[in-house]
Design an enzyme around this catalytic site. Structure first.
Site, PDB file in Angstrom:
ATOM      1  N   ASN A   9       0.864  -1.176  -0.009  1.00  0.00           N
ATOM      2  CA  ASN A   9       0.160   0.005  -0.007  1.00  0.00           C
ATOM      3  C   ASN A   9       0.787   1.154   0.167  1.00  0.00           C
ATOM      4  OD1 ASN A   9      -1.795   2.091   0.504  1.00  0.00           O
ATOM      5  ND2 ASN A   9      -2.395   1.259   2.487  1.00  0.00           N
ATOM      6  N   LYS A  11       0.304   4.172  -0.138  1.00  0.00           N
ATOM      7  CA  LYS A  11      -0.558   5.361   0.345  1.00  0.00           C
ATOM      8  C   LYS A  11      -0.175   6.603  -0.498  1.00  0.00           C
ATOM      9  CE  LYS A  11      -0.341   3.231   4.716  1.00  0.00           C
ATOM     10  NZ  LYS A  11      -0.111   3.220   6.184  1.00  0.00           N
ATOM     11  N   HIS A  97      -9.461   1.431   5.161  1.00  0.00           N
ATOM     12  CA  HIS A  97      -8.298   1.606   5.706  1.00  0.00           C
ATOM     13  C   HIS A  97      -8.463   2.507   7.053  1.00  0.00           C
ATOM     14  CE1 HIS A  97      -3.989   2.482   6.391  1.00  0.00           C
ATOM     15  NE2 HIS A  97      -3.744   1.270   5.715  1.00  0.00           N
ATOM     16  N   GLU A  99      -6.725   4.939   8.101  1.00  0.00           N
ATOM     17  CA  GLU A  99      -6.585   6.123   7.614  1.00  0.00           C
ATOM     18  C   GLU A  99      -7.819   6.838   6.992  1.00  0.00           C
ATOM     19  OE1 GLU A  99      -2.900   5.415   5.437  1.00  0.00           O
ATOM     20  OE2 GLU A  99      -1.879   4.970   7.361  1.00  0.00           O
ATOM     21  N   GLU A 169      -5.541  -4.583  10.496  1.00  0.00           N
ATOM     22  CA  GLU A 169      -4.364  -3.709  11.019  1.00  0.00           C
ATOM     23  C   GLU A 169      -4.620  -2.979  11.981  1.00  0.00           C
ATOM     24  OE1 GLU A 169      -2.482  -2.644   6.682  1.00  0.00           O
ATOM     25  OE2 GLU A 169      -3.911  -1.239   7.020  1.00  0.00           O
ATOM     26  N   GLY A 175       2.658   2.328  10.839  1.00  0.00           N
ATOM     27  CA  GLY A 175       3.490   3.518  10.610  1.00  0.00           C
ATOM     28  C   GLY A 175       4.344   3.715  11.930  1.00  0.00           C
ATOM     29  N   SER A 215       3.779  -2.072  10.103  1.00  0.00           N
ATOM     30  CA  SER A 215       4.938  -2.142  10.614  1.00  0.00           C
ATOM     31  C   SER A 215       5.643  -3.577  10.023  1.00  0.00           C
ATOM     32  CB  SER A 215       5.621  -1.717  12.194  1.00  0.00           C
ATOM     33  OG  SER A 215       5.024  -0.434  12.318  1.00  0.00           O
TER      34      SER A 215
HETATM   35  P1  13P Z   1       3.131   0.518   7.515  1.00  0.00           P
HETATM   36  O1  13P Z   1       3.652  -0.814   7.025  1.00  0.00           O
HETATM   37  O2  13P Z   1       3.681   1.573   7.170  1.00  0.00           O
HETATM   38  O3  13P Z   1       3.053   0.357   9.130  1.00  0.00           O
HETATM   39  O4  13P Z   1       1.486   0.664   7.135  1.00  0.00           O
HETATM   40  C1  13P Z   1       0.729  -0.364   7.182  1.00  0.00           C
HETATM   41  C2  13P Z   1      -0.419  -0.100   6.407  1.00  0.00           C
HETATM   42  O5  13P Z   1      -1.384   0.689   6.838  1.00  0.00           O
HETATM   43  C3  13P Z   1      -0.586  -0.936   5.347  1.00  0.00           C
HETATM   44  O6  13P Z   1      -2.052  -0.451   4.542  1.00  0.00           O
END
Ligand code: 13P
Length: 257
Positions: A9, A11, A97, A99, A169, A175, A215
């Site tokens: 992903n 982002k 997601h 976010e 997640e 992150g 992560s």
């Molecule tokens: P990270 O791997 O940067 O923690 O992000 C995970 C994520 O949100 C994947 O959709």
């Protein structure tokens, strides 16, 4: 046997030339891998060039989008429809997601409409669920996962386990560099699988793939992906670099449960 999916992903990262270069580099690293599915989820603007570069280099990568609206067309400024995504070769879409839930206030009800629309339009949804830190600390993880999953899958039937992915997640792991421990991931995945069995049935639950996200990096991928109910990873930061992404793909390819 559930084939693992390693998904990146991106982002809000990578402009056109960076997206092109990434796929070129990745194609050199992973052309031999057959027993793992790989997908990338670039920003909308990169979808076309990623699609073309995948074809040009003949690599087995699925193309996904990070979001979509549930209507097919109309006066929805700034939105993208499932049909538009399909027109650039998108096969999968991340929905719900954290976010989108936390920054853009998406609710389970809204996410449910998107999952329905993705399925109706034959795009495979990757439905994300996960608890926040304070919810885990208050021992609400299971109730939050149950609430999210049940509401997001309301009035949706499933006859084919490959029609949809679930991604666990935990918000506190995204992150932050702090991944769920392999045991925490396994416990949550097993719980989700049992929920799927209640929502749909045992056969679907046995076959559906549940990804872990939060992560994931080359140094922890083996332990996480070795867990019995962890069928792949949805990777943010570590998927942006072709070397670390392909390292994780190679790790997944070498795991036999
Ligand atoms: P990270 O791997 O940067 O923690 O992000 C995970 C994520 O949100 C994947 O959709």
């Amino acid at each position: 046997m559930r084939k693992k999916l390693i998904a990146g992903n991106w982002k809000m990262h990578k402009e056109l030339n960076e997206a092109y270069n990434f796929i070129k580099s990745l194609s050199k690293e992973i052309n031999e891998i057959k027993n793992v599915d790989v997908a990338v989820f670039p920003p909308f603007i990169d979808l076309q060039i990623v699609h073309d570069t995948i074809l040009e280099n003949k690599i087995a990568i699925s193309l996904g989008a990070q979001n979509m609206y549930y209507e097919l067309k109309g006066a929805f400024t700034g939105e993208i429809s499932p049909k538009m995504l399909k027109s650039v070769g998108v096969e999968m879409v991340i929905i719900g997601h954290s976010e989108r839930r936390n920054i853009f206030n998406e609710t389970n009800d809204f996410i449910n409409k998107k999952v329905k629309s993705a399925l109706e339009n034959e795009i495979v949804p990757v439905l994300c669920i996960g608890e926040k830190l304070e919810q885990r600390e208050n021992e609400e993880t299971e109730s939050i996962l149950a609430e999210q999953l049940t509401n997001c899958l309301q009035d949706i039937s499933c006859s084919n386990p490959n029609q949809i992915f679930i991604a666990y997640e935990p918000v506190w792991a995204i992150g932050t560099g702090v991944n769920a421990t392999p045991q925490q991931a396994q416990d949550a995945h097993l719980f989700i699988r049992k929920l799927i069995s209640d929502i749909w049935n045992h056969d679907i639950a046995k076959e559906i793939r549940i990804l872990y996200g939060g992560s994931v990096k080359p140094s922890n991928a083996k332990e996480l992906l070795s867990q019995l109910d962890v069928d792949g990873a949805l990777i943010g930061g570590a998927s942006l670099d072709a070397k670390s992404f392909s390292e994780i793909i190679n790790i997944a390819a070498n795991i036999t449960k």
